[in-house]
Design a protein around this motif. Structure first.
Motif, PDB file in Angstrom:
ATOM      1  N   LEU A 186       0.999  -1.129   0.052  1.00 46.82           N
ATOM      2  CA  LEU A 186      -0.041   0.154   0.021  1.00 46.82           C
ATOM      3  C   LEU A 186       0.995   1.156   0.049  1.00 46.82           C
ATOM      4  CD1 LEU A 186      -2.945   1.202   0.216  1.00 46.82           C
ATOM      5  CD2 LEU A 186      -2.597   1.112   2.643  1.00 46.82           C
ATOM      6  N   ARG A 187       2.040   1.242   0.695  1.00 44.90           N
ATOM      7  CA  ARG A 187       2.689   2.433   0.782  1.00 44.90           C
ATOM      8  C   ARG A 187       3.636   2.533  -0.428  1.00 44.90           C
ATOM      9  NH1 ARG A 187       4.721   1.854   6.947  1.00 44.90           N
ATOM     10  NH2 ARG A 187       3.471   3.813   7.877  1.00 44.90           N
ATOM     11  N   ARG A 188       4.242   1.593  -0.930  1.00 39.06           N
ATOM     12  CA  ARG A 188       4.743   1.642  -2.495  1.00 39.06           C
ATOM     13  C   ARG A 188       3.594   2.210  -3.304  1.00 39.06           C
ATOM     14  NH1 ARG A 188       6.763  -3.319  -0.801  1.00 39.06           N
ATOM     15  NH2 ARG A 188       5.286  -4.295  -2.183  1.00 39.06           N
ATOM     16  N   GLN A 189       2.698   1.609  -3.159  1.00 41.40           N
ATOM     17  CA  GLN A 189       1.502   2.188  -4.446  1.00 41.40           C
ATOM     18  C   GLN A 189       1.233   3.565  -4.098  1.00 41.40           C
ATOM     19  OE1 GLN A 189       0.344  -0.154  -6.942  1.00 41.40           O
ATOM     20  NE2 GLN A 189      -0.034   1.496  -7.832  1.00 41.40           N
ATOM     21  N   GLY A 190       1.254   4.070  -2.922  1.00 41.77           N
ATOM     22  CA  GLY A 190       1.271   5.515  -2.798  1.00 41.77           C
ATOM     23  C   GLY A 190       2.355   6.324  -2.916  1.00 41.77           C
ATOM     24  N   ALA A 191       3.373   5.832  -2.805  1.00 40.77           N
ATOM     25  CA  ALA A 191       4.771   6.519  -3.251  1.00 40.77           C
ATOM     26  C   ALA A 191       4.632   6.966  -4.854  1.00 40.77           C
ATOM     27  CB  ALA A 191       5.874   5.752  -2.824  1.00 40.77           C
ATOM     28  N   HIS A 192       4.119   5.673  -5.483  1.00 41.94           N
ATOM     29  CA  HIS A 192       3.992   5.794  -7.003  1.00 41.94           C
ATOM     30  C   HIS A 192       2.962   6.965  -7.376  1.00 41.94           C
ATOM     31  CE1 HIS A 192       4.096   4.978 -11.157  1.00 41.94           C
ATOM     32  NE2 HIS A 192       2.696   4.820 -11.168  1.00 41.94           N
ATOM     33  N   THR A 193       1.719   6.991  -6.514  1.00 41.40           N
ATOM     34  CA  THR A 193       0.869   7.910  -6.674  1.00 41.40           C
ATOM     35  C   THR A 193       1.248   9.319  -6.677  1.00 41.40           C
ATOM     36  OG1 THR A 193      -1.097   6.286  -6.478  1.00 41.40           O
ATOM     37  CG2 THR A 193      -1.500   8.809  -5.977  1.00 41.40           C
ATOM     38  N   ARG A 194       2.037   9.552  -5.649  1.00 40.01           N
ATOM     39  CA  ARG A 194       2.613  10.701  -5.089  1.00 40.01           C
ATOM     40  C   ARG A 194       3.520  11.369  -6.432  1.00 40.01           C
ATOM     41  NH1 ARG A 194       4.600  14.470  -1.502  1.00 40.01           N
ATOM     42  NH2 ARG A 194       3.119  14.003   0.205  1.00 40.01           N
ATOM     43  N   THR A 195       4.310  10.520  -6.735  1.00 44.62           N
ATOM     44  CA  THR A 195       5.204  10.536  -7.672  1.00 44.62           C
ATOM     45  C   THR A 195       4.448  11.090  -9.057  1.00 44.62           C
ATOM     46  OG1 THR A 195       7.063   9.457  -6.947  1.00 44.62           O
ATOM     47  CG2 THR A 195       7.196  10.102  -9.297  1.00 44.62           C
ATOM     48  N   VAL A 196       3.399  10.502  -9.539  1.00 40.13           N
ATOM     49  CA  VAL A 196       2.728  10.880 -10.670  1.00 40.13           C
ATOM     50  C   VAL A 196       2.031  12.221 -10.433  1.00 40.13           C
ATOM     51  CG1 VAL A 196       0.693  10.053 -12.002  1.00 40.13           C
ATOM     52  CG2 VAL A 196       2.479   8.115 -11.415  1.00 40.13           C
ATOM     53  N   VAL A 197       1.383  12.298  -9.400  1.00 36.42           N
ATOM     54  CA  VAL A 197       0.499  13.544  -9.194  1.00 36.42           C
ATOM     55  C   VAL A 197       1.462  14.765  -9.070  1.00 36.42           C
ATOM     56  CG1 VAL A 197      -0.686  14.701  -7.573  1.00 36.42           C
ATOM     57  CG2 VAL A 197      -1.255  12.500  -8.005  1.00 36.42           C
ATOM     58  N   LEU A 198       2.446  14.601  -8.668  1.00 34.71           N
ATOM     59  CA  LEU A 198       3.442  16.069  -8.456  1.00 34.71           C
ATOM     60  C   LEU A 198       4.054  16.039  -9.844  1.00 34.71           C
ATOM     61  CD1 LEU A 198       4.689  15.544  -4.657  1.00 34.71           C
ATOM     62  CD2 LEU A 198       2.999  17.031  -5.624  1.00 34.71           C
ATOM     63  N   SER A 199       4.299  15.153 -10.612  1.00 36.70           N
ATOM     64  CA  SER A 199       5.236  15.409 -11.867  1.00 36.70           C
ATOM     65  C   SER A 199       3.964  15.745 -13.185  1.00 36.70           C
ATOM     66  CB  SER A 199       5.955  14.263 -12.089  1.00 36.70           C
ATOM     67  OG  SER A 199       4.978  13.065 -12.491  1.00 36.70           O
ATOM     68  N   HIS A 200       2.566  16.011 -12.663  1.00 33.46           N
ATOM     69  CA  HIS A 200       1.634  16.223 -13.721  1.00 33.46           C
ATOM     70  C   HIS A 200       0.642  17.576 -13.610  1.00 33.46           C
ATOM     71  CE1 HIS A 200       2.891  12.394 -14.964  1.00 33.46           C
ATOM     72  NE2 HIS A 200       2.144  12.476 -16.188  1.00 33.46           N
ATOM     73  N   ASP A 201       0.324  18.110 -14.082  1.00 34.12           N
ATOM     74  CA  ASP A 201      -0.730  18.991 -14.233  1.00 34.12           C
ATOM     75  C   ASP A 201      -1.909  18.537 -13.911  1.00 34.12           C
ATOM     76  OD1 ASP A 201      -2.899  21.309 -15.242  1.00 34.12           O
ATOM     77  OD2 ASP A 201      -0.974  22.312 -14.798  1.00 34.12           O
ATOM     78  N   LEU A 202      -2.815  18.862 -12.690  1.00 36.27           N
ATOM     79  CA  LEU A 202      -4.030  18.276 -12.630  1.00 36.27           C
ATOM     80  C   LEU A 202      -5.190  18.540 -13.696  1.00 36.27           C
ATOM     81  CD1 LEU A 202      -4.696  19.490  -8.948  1.00 36.27           C
ATOM     82  CD2 LEU A 202      -3.625  17.399  -9.693  1.00 36.27           C
ATOM     83  N   SER A 203      -4.820  19.136 -14.825  1.00 35.49           N
ATOM     84  CA  SER A 203      -5.948  18.941 -15.721  1.00 35.49           C
ATOM     85  C   SER A 203      -5.313  18.336 -16.985  1.00 35.49           C
ATOM     86  CB  SER A 203      -5.594  20.707 -16.538  1.00 35.49           C
ATOM     87  OG  SER A 203      -4.570  21.095 -17.106  1.00 35.49           O
ATOM     88  N   THR A 204      -4.203  17.378 -16.686  1.00 35.00           N
ATOM     89  CA  THR A 204      -3.632  16.373 -17.808  1.00 35.00           C
ATOM     90  C   THR A 204      -4.647  15.403 -17.791  1.00 35.00           C
ATOM     91  OG1 THR A 204      -1.490  16.777 -16.996  1.00 35.00           O
ATOM     92  CG2 THR A 204      -1.713  14.952 -18.396  1.00 35.00           C
ATOM     93  N   VAL A 205      -5.084  14.943 -19.160  1.00 36.93           N
ATOM     94  CA  VAL A 205      -6.119  14.105 -19.322  1.00 36.93           C
ATOM     95  C   VAL A 205      -5.157  12.652 -19.448  1.00 36.93           C
ATOM     96  CG1 VAL A 205      -7.713  12.976 -21.032  1.00 36.93           C
ATOM     97  CG2 VAL A 205      -7.703  15.480 -20.503  1.00 36.93           C
ATOM     98  N   GLY A 206      -5.846  11.432 -18.775  1.00 32.20           N
ATOM     99  CA  GLY A 206      -5.367  10.219 -18.590  1.00 32.20           C
ATOM    100  C   GLY A 206      -5.047   9.666 -20.094  1.00 32.20           C
ATOM    101  N   ALA A 207      -4.238   8.769 -20.338  1.00 38.65           N
ATOM    102  CA  ALA A 207      -4.236   8.081 -21.278  1.00 38.65           C
ATOM    103  C   ALA A 207      -5.333   6.986 -21.702  1.00 38.65           C
ATOM    104  CB  ALA A 207      -2.897   6.955 -21.094  1.00 38.65           C
ATOM    105  N   PRO A 208      -5.640   6.757 -22.720  1.00 41.39           N
ATOM    106  CA  PRO A 208      -6.742   5.792 -23.165  1.00 41.39           C
ATOM    107  C   PRO A 208      -6.177   4.527 -22.756  1.00 41.39           C
ATOM    108  CG  PRO A 208      -6.091   7.141 -25.022  1.00 41.39           C
ATOM    109  CD  PRO A 208      -4.923   7.229 -24.044  1.00 41.39           C
ATOM    110  N   SER A 209      -7.358   3.660 -22.001  1.00 43.30           N
ATOM    111  CA  SER A 209      -6.896   2.395 -21.456  1.00 43.30           C
ATOM    112  C   SER A 209      -8.151   1.627 -21.319  1.00 43.30           C
ATOM    113  CB  SER A 209      -6.030   2.502 -20.027  1.00 43.30           C
ATOM    114  OG  SER A 209      -7.067   2.875 -19.047  1.00 43.30           O
ATOM    115  N   PRO A 210      -8.109   0.323 -21.140  1.00 37.79           N
ATOM    116  CA  PRO A 210      -9.401  -0.283 -20.947  1.00 37.79           C
ATOM    117  C   PRO A 210     -10.014  -0.061 -19.601  1.00 37.79           C
ATOM    118  CG  PRO A 210      -7.486  -1.882 -21.403  1.00 37.79           C
ATOM    119  CD  PRO A 210      -6.840  -0.396 -21.341  1.00 37.79           C
ATOM    120  N   ARG A 211      -9.166   0.877 -18.818  1.00 43.73           N
ATOM    121  CA  ARG A 211      -9.850   1.448 -17.637  1.00 43.73           C
ATOM    122  C   ARG A 211     -11.263   2.107 -17.678  1.00 43.73           C
ATOM    123  NH1 ARG A 211     -12.272   1.519 -13.500  1.00 43.73           N
ATOM    124  NH2 ARG A 211     -11.853   2.485 -11.638  1.00 43.73           N
TER     125      ARG A 211
END
Length: 169
Positions: free
Chosen positions: A104-129
């Motif tokens: 859980l903590r490792r996943q959280g560290a990844h989330t933190r890195t992604v969030v702080l390296s992108h503008d909040l208006s950035t649209v996500g990549a197309p995916s099956p999600r």
């Protein structure tokens, strides 16, 4: 490690920092509450729905995986529903509290890195999600993650209290 609640009056570098502070806070609340439970309370349920504290930890790790890596980043993550067996959350007997909390903590560290390296208006990549829909911007993904954590921390408060642990908020 217990983080202080991210008070709305606390200065922040921007909205992304506010989101990661709340996510970090809620994640650490989950860690502290599950760490406070005796071993006998981790794999059993006190609720009619039947979920266990360890299943909730694994579920939250996969929630972040699904929304950030599989969703926003559009990565192939193998089995994005690895927290489930059929329609239920699932933890195998060999998965330990420490392994699940570390994941859980490792996943959280990844989330933190992604969030702080992108503008909040950035649209996500197309995916099956997204089931064929247009991907949302990062900010919408983060709103979902915050509500998911807040809801489940409240659930965990009740379970920990029923197990004789510390009272929640």
């Amino acid at each position: 490690m217990t983080l202080p609640f991210p008070e709305p009056t606390g200065p922040a570098a921007g909205r992304a920092e506010v989101f990661v502070r709340y996510l970090d806070y809620f994640r650490e609340q989950v860690v502290a509450k599950v760490a406070a439970l005796p071993e006998a309370e981790l794999r059993g349920s006190r609720l009619p729905s039947g979920w266990t504290p360890l299943e909730l930890v694994k579920h939250l790790r996969y929630v972040e995986l699904r929304w950030i890596e599989w969703g926003f980043q559009g990565r192939d993550v193998g089995d994005p529903w690895g927290d489930r067996h059929g329609q239920r959350w699932h933890v195998v007997p060999t998965e330990t509290r420490q392994e699940l909390l570390d994941a859980l903590r490792r996943q959280g560290a990844h989330t933190r890195t992604v969030v702080l390296s992108h503008d909040l208006s950035t649209v996500g990549a197309p995916s099956p999600r997204w089931d064929g829909a247009e991907p949302p911007p990062l900010e919408r993904v983060l709103f979902h993650l915050v509500q998911e954590y807040a809801r489940h921390v409240g659930h965990l408060d009740i379970v920990v209290e029923l197990a004789g642990g510390p009272l929640g908020e």
